[in-house]
Design a protein around this motif. Structure first.
Motif, PDB file in Angstrom:
ATOM      1  N   LEU A  14       0.834  -1.203   0.000  1.00  0.00           N
ATOM      2  CA  LEU A  14       0.000   0.000   0.000  1.00  0.00           C
ATOM      3  C   LEU A  14       0.870   1.254   0.000  1.00  0.00           C
ATOM      4  O   LEU A  14       0.607   2.200  -0.760  1.00  0.00           O
ATOM      5  N   ALA A  15       1.905   1.269   0.821  1.00  0.00           N
ATOM      6  CA  ALA A  15       2.812   2.427   0.865  1.00  0.00           C
ATOM      7  C   ALA A  15       3.463   2.642  -0.494  1.00  0.00           C
ATOM      8  O   ALA A  15       3.559   3.774  -0.988  1.00  0.00           O
ATOM      9  N   GLN A  16       3.887   1.555  -1.111  1.00  0.00           N
ATOM     10  CA  GLN A  16       4.527   1.645  -2.428  1.00  0.00           C
ATOM     11  C   GLN A  16       3.556   2.215  -3.460  1.00  0.00           C
ATOM     12  O   GLN A  16       3.932   3.065  -4.280  1.00  0.00           O
ATOM     13  N   TYR A  17       2.307   1.806  -3.402  1.00  0.00           N
ATOM     14  CA  TYR A  17       1.305   2.312  -4.345  1.00  0.00           C
ATOM     15  C   TYR A  17       1.079   3.809  -4.136  1.00  0.00           C
ATOM     16  O   TYR A  17       1.024   4.580  -5.101  1.00  0.00           O
ATOM     17  N   PHE A  18       0.950   4.227  -2.885  1.00  0.00           N
ATOM     18  CA  PHE A  18       0.753   5.645  -2.587  1.00  0.00           C
ATOM     19  C   PHE A  18       1.931   6.484  -3.077  1.00  0.00           C
ATOM     20  O   PHE A  18       1.746   7.555  -3.661  1.00  0.00           O
ATOM     21  N   GLU A  19       3.136   6.009  -2.842  1.00  0.00           N
ATOM     22  CA  GLU A  19       4.325   6.738  -3.251  1.00  0.00           C
ATOM     23  C   GLU A  19       4.384   6.903  -4.768  1.00  0.00           C
ATOM     24  O   GLU A  19       4.770   7.958  -5.281  1.00  0.00           O
ATOM     25  N   THR A  20       3.966   5.866  -5.483  1.00  0.00           N
ATOM     26  CA  THR A  20       4.026   5.877  -6.948  1.00  0.00           C
ATOM     27  C   THR A  20       2.924   6.753  -7.561  1.00  0.00           C
ATOM     28  O   THR A  20       3.159   7.490  -8.515  1.00  0.00           O
TER      29      THR A  20
END
Length: 280
Positions: A271-277
């Motif tokens: 989820l964090a990776q998706y938000f960052e991207t």
């Protein structure tokens, strides 16, 4: 998108129930950019508060799968079961020796002490290999928590019942019994978030109706909300939101409804990776 609505277990939380520092930072950064942050979970307000970082910025909550909706400290909606429904379901749990937890509007979990003997036999049994870490942690907590085992519960104020067994065949049989008894989900809404648990919520409300209440409160459209989840109780909000993302490990029924999926799982900070991207 003007808002994100985030499921907890299996989405924001790791399988052992942790909220990562990376995800916490991503949410802080999104909030500073003016994005509304909603938490949409099957957990009660009391339970979810113990899982979130202390200073996490959250504008609104959809708790107990839509039974309780809160924004800015104000309860916008709260629904409870009929007392006779809870009595009936607990009776079925006793007949099949299934462990249960009762959550009321502002408290819980509770279990009647008269059912402790059969419950402990199951909770203390070595878990099957597919029992999730957070389920094992929850079982351990229940064994040790003397405040959970009570003589009486206000059954007019119940918002959720959760069921668990270290034996998935027992839960499967119990789930099927509840399903046949649910009167097409009009008596209660039945969910399963993993093969070793089941839960019932107040009928007619779900994460989708909860998001509708929040959207009206914040004067935004449902099409402005971006939702994230992994399991059965996320389906209603996936059907109403403007955009939806399923976790990499999500159930297939949810993936079929989603616009996108994360590249990584909840244990990989997906989820964090998706938000960052996509947001930062």
């Amino acid at each position: 998108m003007k808002a994100v609505a985030i499921d907890l277990d299996g989405t924001a939380l790791t399988n052992d129930g942790k909220f990562s520092k990376r995800l916490e930072q991503a949410i802080h950064n999104m909030y500073e950019k003016g994005i509304l942050i909603f938490i949409a979970t099957g957990r009660s307000m009391k339970s979810l508060s113990s899982k979130l970082p202390k200073d996490l910025p959250v504008d609104g909550y959809v708790a107990a799968s839509g039974v309780v909706v809160v924004a800015n400290g104000q309860v916008l909606r709260s629904s409870t079961f009929k007392k006779e429904t809870i009595e009936e379901v607990i009776s079925i749990a006793r007949e099949q020796s299934v462990y249960y937890e009762v959550n009321t509007t502002n408290d819980g979990p509770f279990t009647f002490v008269q059912d402790k003997e059969y419950a402990l036999e199951d909770l203390l049994h070595p878990p099957e290999e597919d029992v999730l870490a957070y389920e094992t942690i929850g079982a351990s907590r229940s064994i040790k928590d003397s405040k959970q085992w009570v003589e009486s519960i206000d059954l007019t104020d119940v918002i959720k019942l959760y069921f668990f067994s270290n034996y998935k065949e027992k839960i499967k049989k119990f789930y099927n019994t509840l399903d046949q008894n649910s009167e097409n989900n009009t008596k209660y809404a039945l969910y399963q978030t993993a093969v070793h648990n089941s839960e019932i919520m107040v009928p007619g409300v779900d994460k989708g109706t909860g998001l509708t209440v929040l959207a009206e409160h914040f004067n935004i459209n449902l099409s402005d909300i971006h939702v994230f989840g992994d399991s059965m109780n996320d389906i209603p909000m996936f059907k109403v939101a403007g955009k939806s993302v399923a976790m990499k490990h999500a159930i297939e029924n949810l993936k079929a409804l989603s616009d996108d999926k994360t590249e990584f799982t909840n244990d990989e900070d997906g989820l964090a990776q998706y938000f960052e991207t996509h947001y930062l």
